[in-house]
Each structure stands twice: as C-alpha cells, then as structure tokens.
Design a protein around this motif. Structure first.
Motif, PDB file in Angstrom:
ATOM      1  N   GLU A 218       4.017  13.786   2.486  1.00 13.66           N
ATOM      2  CA  GLU A 218       2.990  13.932   3.520  1.00 13.66           C
ATOM      3  C   GLU A 218       1.793  13.028   3.282  1.00 13.66           C
ATOM      4  OE1 GLU A 218       3.178  15.576   6.336  1.00 13.66           O
ATOM      5  OE2 GLU A 218       5.169  16.338   5.877  1.00 13.66           O
ATOM      6  N   ARG A 219       1.400  12.922   2.013  1.00 11.28           N
ATOM      7  CA  ARG A 219       0.225  12.124   1.674  1.00 11.28           C
ATOM      8  C   ARG A 219       0.490  11.400   0.363  1.00 11.28           C
ATOM      9  NH1 ARG A 219      -4.162  12.245  -1.322  1.00 11.28           N
ATOM     10  NH2 ARG A 219      -3.786  14.269  -2.259  1.00 11.28           N
ATOM     11  N   ILE A 220       0.217  10.123   0.336  1.00 12.97           N
ATOM     12  CA  ILE A 220       0.414   9.312  -0.856  1.00 12.97           C
ATOM     13  C   ILE A 220      -0.701   9.632  -1.853  1.00 12.97           C
ATOM     14  CG2 ILE A 220       0.559   6.949  -1.749  1.00 12.97           C
ATOM     15  CD1 ILE A 220       2.865   7.843   0.153  1.00 12.97           C
ATOM     16  N   SER A 221      -0.317  10.091  -3.044  1.00  8.45           N
ATOM     17  CA  SER A 221      -1.334  10.466  -4.026  1.00  8.45           C
ATOM     18  C   SER A 221      -1.686   9.327  -4.985  1.00  8.45           C
ATOM     19  CB  SER A 221      -0.877  11.686  -4.823  1.00  8.45           C
ATOM     20  OG  SER A 221       0.339  11.434  -5.477  1.00  8.45           O
ATOM     21  N   HIS A 222      -0.803   8.307  -5.087  1.00 10.06           N
ATOM     22  CA  HIS A 222      -1.054   7.176  -5.982  1.00 10.06           C
ATOM     23  C   HIS A 222      -0.859   5.865  -5.214  1.00 10.06           C
ATOM     24  CE1 HIS A 222      -1.071   9.959  -9.341  1.00 10.06           C
ATOM     25  NE2 HIS A 222       0.093  10.414  -8.962  1.00 10.06           N
ATOM     26  N   PRO A 223      -1.764   5.556  -4.268  1.00  7.36           N
ATOM     27  CA  PRO A 223      -1.567   4.352  -3.449  1.00  7.36           C
ATOM     28  C   PRO A 223      -1.496   3.061  -4.266  1.00  7.36           C
ATOM     29  CG  PRO A 223      -3.768   5.250  -3.110  1.00  7.36           C
ATOM     30  CD  PRO A 223      -3.005   6.246  -3.926  1.00  7.36           C
ATOM     31  N   GLN A 224      -2.112   3.048  -5.453  1.00  7.64           N
ATOM     32  CA  GLN A 224      -2.080   1.850  -6.287  1.00  7.64           C
ATOM     33  C   GLN A 224      -0.670   1.511  -6.772  1.00  7.64           C
ATOM     34  OE1 GLN A 224      -3.419   4.785  -7.123  1.00  7.64           O
ATOM     35  NE2 GLN A 224      -2.633   5.344  -9.144  1.00  7.64           N
ATOM     36  N   ASN A 225       0.260   2.453  -6.669  1.00  6.74           N
ATOM     37  CA  ASN A 225       1.645   2.213  -7.094  1.00  6.74           C
ATOM     38  C   ASN A 225       2.484   1.521  -6.026  1.00  6.74           C
ATOM     39  OD1 ASN A 225       1.183   3.422  -9.543  1.00  6.74           O
ATOM     40  ND2 ASN A 225       2.220   5.326  -9.050  1.00  6.74           N
ATOM     41  N   PHE A 226       1.936   1.385  -4.825  1.00  2.00           N
ATOM     42  CA  PHE A 226       2.745   0.920  -3.704  1.00  2.00           C
ATOM     43  C   PHE A 226       2.316  -0.455  -3.202  1.00  2.00           C
ATOM     44  CE2 PHE A 226       3.166   5.491  -3.649  1.00  2.00           C
ATOM     45  CZ  PHE A 226       4.525   5.661  -3.439  1.00  2.00           C
ATOM     46  N   TRP A 227       3.302  -1.217  -2.769  1.00  2.00           N
ATOM     47  CA  TRP A 227       3.086  -2.464  -2.041  1.00  2.00           C
ATOM     48  C   TRP A 227       3.894  -2.360  -0.762  1.00  2.00           C
ATOM     49  CZ3 TRP A 227       5.148  -7.912  -3.745  1.00  2.00           C
ATOM     50  CH2 TRP A 227       4.762  -8.872  -2.796  1.00  2.00           C
ATOM     51  N   LEU A 228       3.204  -2.248   0.338  1.00  2.00           N
ATOM     52  CA  LEU A 228       3.830  -2.157   1.662  1.00  2.00           C
ATOM     53  C   LEU A 228       3.984  -3.554   2.237  1.00  2.00           C
ATOM     54  CD1 LEU A 228       4.747  -0.467   4.165  1.00  2.00           C
ATOM     55  CD2 LEU A 228       2.347  -0.603   4.913  1.00  2.00           C
ATOM     56  N   MET A 229       5.193  -3.885   2.675  1.00  2.00           N
ATOM     57  CA  MET A 229       5.469  -5.168   3.320  1.00  2.00           C
ATOM     58  C   MET A 229       6.057  -4.873   4.703  1.00  2.00           C
ATOM     59  SD  MET A 229       7.271  -7.136   0.092  1.00  2.00           S
ATOM     60  CE  MET A 229       7.279  -8.735   0.888  1.00  2.00           C
ATOM     61  N   VAL A 230       5.315  -5.214   5.742  1.00  2.00           N
ATOM     62  CA  VAL A 230       5.816  -4.967   7.099  1.00  2.00           C
ATOM     63  C   VAL A 230       5.621  -6.199   7.975  1.00  2.00           C
ATOM     64  CG1 VAL A 230       5.460  -2.457   7.065  1.00  2.00           C
ATOM     65  CG2 VAL A 230       3.640  -3.930   7.897  1.00  2.00           C
ATOM     66  N   GLU A 231       6.530  -6.339   8.902  1.00  2.00           N
ATOM     67  CA  GLU A 231       6.376  -7.324   9.959  1.00  2.00           C
ATOM     68  C   GLU A 231       6.168  -6.546  11.253  1.00  2.00           C
ATOM     69  OE1 GLU A 231       8.670 -11.299   8.516  1.00  2.00           O
ATOM     70  OE2 GLU A 231       9.941  -9.797   9.458  1.00  2.00           O
ATOM     71  N   GLU A 232       5.121  -6.910  11.976  1.00  2.00           N
ATOM     72  CA  GLU A 232       4.742  -6.169  13.181  1.00  2.00           C
ATOM     73  C   GLU A 232       5.787  -6.259  14.287  1.00  2.00           C
ATOM     74  OE1 GLU A 232      -0.072  -6.245  13.026  1.00  2.00           O
ATOM     75  OE2 GLU A 232       0.925  -8.133  13.542  1.00  2.00           O
ATOM     76  N   GLY A 233       6.691  -7.216  14.206  1.00  2.00           N
ATOM     77  CA  GLY A 233       7.740  -7.359  15.205  1.00  2.00           C
ATOM     78  C   GLY A 233       8.959  -6.491  14.931  1.00  2.00           C
ATOM     79  N   ASP A 234       8.863  -5.579  13.968  1.00  2.00           N
ATOM     80  CA  ASP A 234       9.973  -4.675  13.645  1.00  2.00           C
ATOM     81  C   ASP A 234      10.412  -3.963  14.918  1.00  2.00           C
ATOM     82  OD1 ASP A 234      11.640  -2.574  12.782  1.00  2.00           O
ATOM     83  OD2 ASP A 234      10.498  -2.274  10.944  1.00  2.00           O
ATOM     84  N   GLU A 235      11.647  -4.215  15.321  1.00  2.00           N
ATOM     85  CA  GLU A 235      12.177  -3.651  16.559  1.00  2.00           C
ATOM     86  C   GLU A 235      12.773  -2.259  16.372  1.00  2.00           C
ATOM     87  OE1 GLU A 235      15.607  -5.692  14.543  1.00  2.00           O
ATOM     88  OE2 GLU A 235      13.448  -6.011  14.705  1.00  2.00           O
ATOM     89  N   VAL A 236      12.848  -1.772  15.131  1.00  2.00           N
ATOM     90  CA  VAL A 236      13.457  -0.471  14.847  1.00  2.00           C
ATOM     91  C   VAL A 236      12.400   0.582  14.536  1.00  2.00           C
ATOM     92  CG1 VAL A 236      15.048   0.764  13.311  1.00  2.00           C
ATOM     93  CG2 VAL A 236      15.584  -1.568  14.046  1.00  2.00           C
ATOM     94  N   LEU A 237      11.433   0.224  13.696  1.00  2.00           N
ATOM     95  CA  LEU A 237      10.417   1.172  13.240  1.00  2.00           C
ATOM     96  C   LEU A 237       9.026   0.670  13.607  1.00  2.00           C
ATOM     97  CD1 LEU A 237      11.921   1.817   9.693  1.00  2.00           C
ATOM     98  CD2 LEU A 237      12.087   3.318  11.693  1.00  2.00           C
ATOM     99  N   ASP A 238       8.120   1.605  13.854  1.00  2.00           N
ATOM    100  CA  ASP A 238       6.748   1.278  14.240  1.00  2.00           C
ATOM    101  C   ASP A 238       5.928   0.964  12.994  1.00  2.00           C
ATOM    102  OD1 ASP A 238       4.134   1.191  15.159  1.00  2.00           O
ATOM    103  OD2 ASP A 238       4.365   2.946  16.461  1.00  2.00           O
ATOM    104  N   ALA A 239       5.592  -0.310  12.808  1.00  2.00           N
ATOM    105  CA  ALA A 239       4.842  -0.747  11.624  1.00  2.00           C
ATOM    106  C   ALA A 239       3.506  -0.023  11.506  1.00  2.00           C
ATOM    107  CB  ALA A 239       4.629  -2.257  11.668  1.00  2.00           C
ATOM    108  N   ARG A 240       2.918   0.364  12.620  1.00  2.00           N
ATOM    109  CA  ARG A 240       1.615   1.039  12.578  1.00  2.00           C
ATOM    110  C   ARG A 240       1.680   2.353  11.800  1.00  2.00           C
ATOM    111  NH1 ARG A 240       0.759   0.960  18.902  1.00  2.00           N
ATOM    112  NH2 ARG A 240       2.867   1.709  18.576  1.00  2.00           N
TER     113      ARG A 240
END
Length: 189
Positions: free
Chosen positions: A129-151
C-alpha cells in the motif's frame, strides 16, 4: 547478484532479459544473473523468487518488469532489498483485473495457462500500500506505456529515484541505454 522477475505472459527469453544477460556476460558477470520462468500463480512465483533470494550469499538486487515489478516491490519491502522497477504494475484501488482473468499463452514458450479470480486474490494479498523504503527503489517508466498507466507508478513511488521518459512503450524501448546504470545500482560495477 541480480534476480530478474519477468512480466505476465513473459519469460527468460524476453528481449529485456536477453539484453541484460548479454551485457552482463560481456562484462564477465554472467553468473550474477538469476532469471527463471515464473509460475503464473502469484504465490508460486513469489516462492520461486524467495528461494532465489535465500540462495544468495549477499543481498541481491531485484529487477522487475510489469507484473515482475509488482512482485519485486513486495519482495524488496519484505526483505529490505534494492529494486529496479521497469514499467511496473501498480494495482491501486479501483483497478479492474478482469481483462487478465481467463486463458492465456506465454509469449515465448507458447505454453497455455489459466489466470483465475483466486490468482487475482493472491496478487492483491501481495500489494504494498505504501512504500516504506523509497531509497531502495529505482522506478523506470516510459509515459507511452500502452498497457499500464505510468502516472500510477510515479505517484506510488514518490520519493524513490525515478527515470520518467516521454513516449516509449510497455516494453521500455530505451532499456539498453540504462544497462550499465542498472549494474551500478546493483553494485556490480
């Protein structure tokens, strides 16, 4: 060690995994990558990944794409691991899983499998539900993702390192441009 978790209907033969494996082999790191065909049953896929994590002498870095990114989020939070999430699935309230329920075919093996409402319930039980250690993550998204909403991913991983690129697609078309940086994030170079 990198543990790569592929997406729904995907597998070790996917282009992202093959590109990463080739890049790691060229750098003499071929033995530092684990990627196996994950079960389509969420709890079984998690058990496979848990066994791979347990076999590592040092904490691995998870790399997950799409549904694999969803699994990597759960596992990174549970085990305090680093994770690279490539166009990850983020199942928030109001998400409609019904298009995924039914018969499917693996893109690379041709094997058929069923994804049931029980599997949806298993996936929902893994939701963070909520990320408790955001420093552990690297999110890589392309806004043109036709399957999932990058937002949804951008909002869910607020505070984490984020690479948000215009255009692109669900396959993350600029993946090869980031392979060295992924290895640096994993502490392999």
């Amino acid at each position: 060690m990198i543990i790569y978790l592929h997406g729904f209907r995907s597998g070790p033969a996917s282009s992202k995994i093959q590109e990463l494996a080739g890049h790691m082999k060229a750098r003499g790191l071929a033995d530092q990558l684990w990627c196996e065909q994950l079960s389509p049953v969420p709890f079984e896929a998690i058990a496979q990944a848990e066994a791979a994590i347990a076999a590592c002498a040092t904490p691995p870095t998870l790399v997950g794409s799409s549904l694999g990114g969803f699994y990597a989020t759960h596992l990174a939070e549970k085990h305090d691991l680093r994770a690279v999430l490539v166009n990850p699935a983020v199942f928030r309230d109001g998400y409609d899983p019904s298009p995924f329920v039914g018969e499917h075919e693996h893109l690379y093996t041709g094997e058929r499998f069923s994804f049931t409402w029980e599997h949806v319930e298993q996936a929902e039980a893994l939701r963070v539900e909520r990320i408790s250690h955001p420093q552990n993550f690297w999110l890589m998204v392309e806004e043109g993702d036709e399957v999932l909403d990058a937002r949804l991913s951008i909002a869910h991983f607020a505070g984490a390192r984020q690479t948000v690129l215009p255009g692109g697609d669900h396959g993350f078309s600029r993946w090869t441009e980031y392979l060295d940086e992924v290895l640096r994030f994993a502490g392999l170079i």
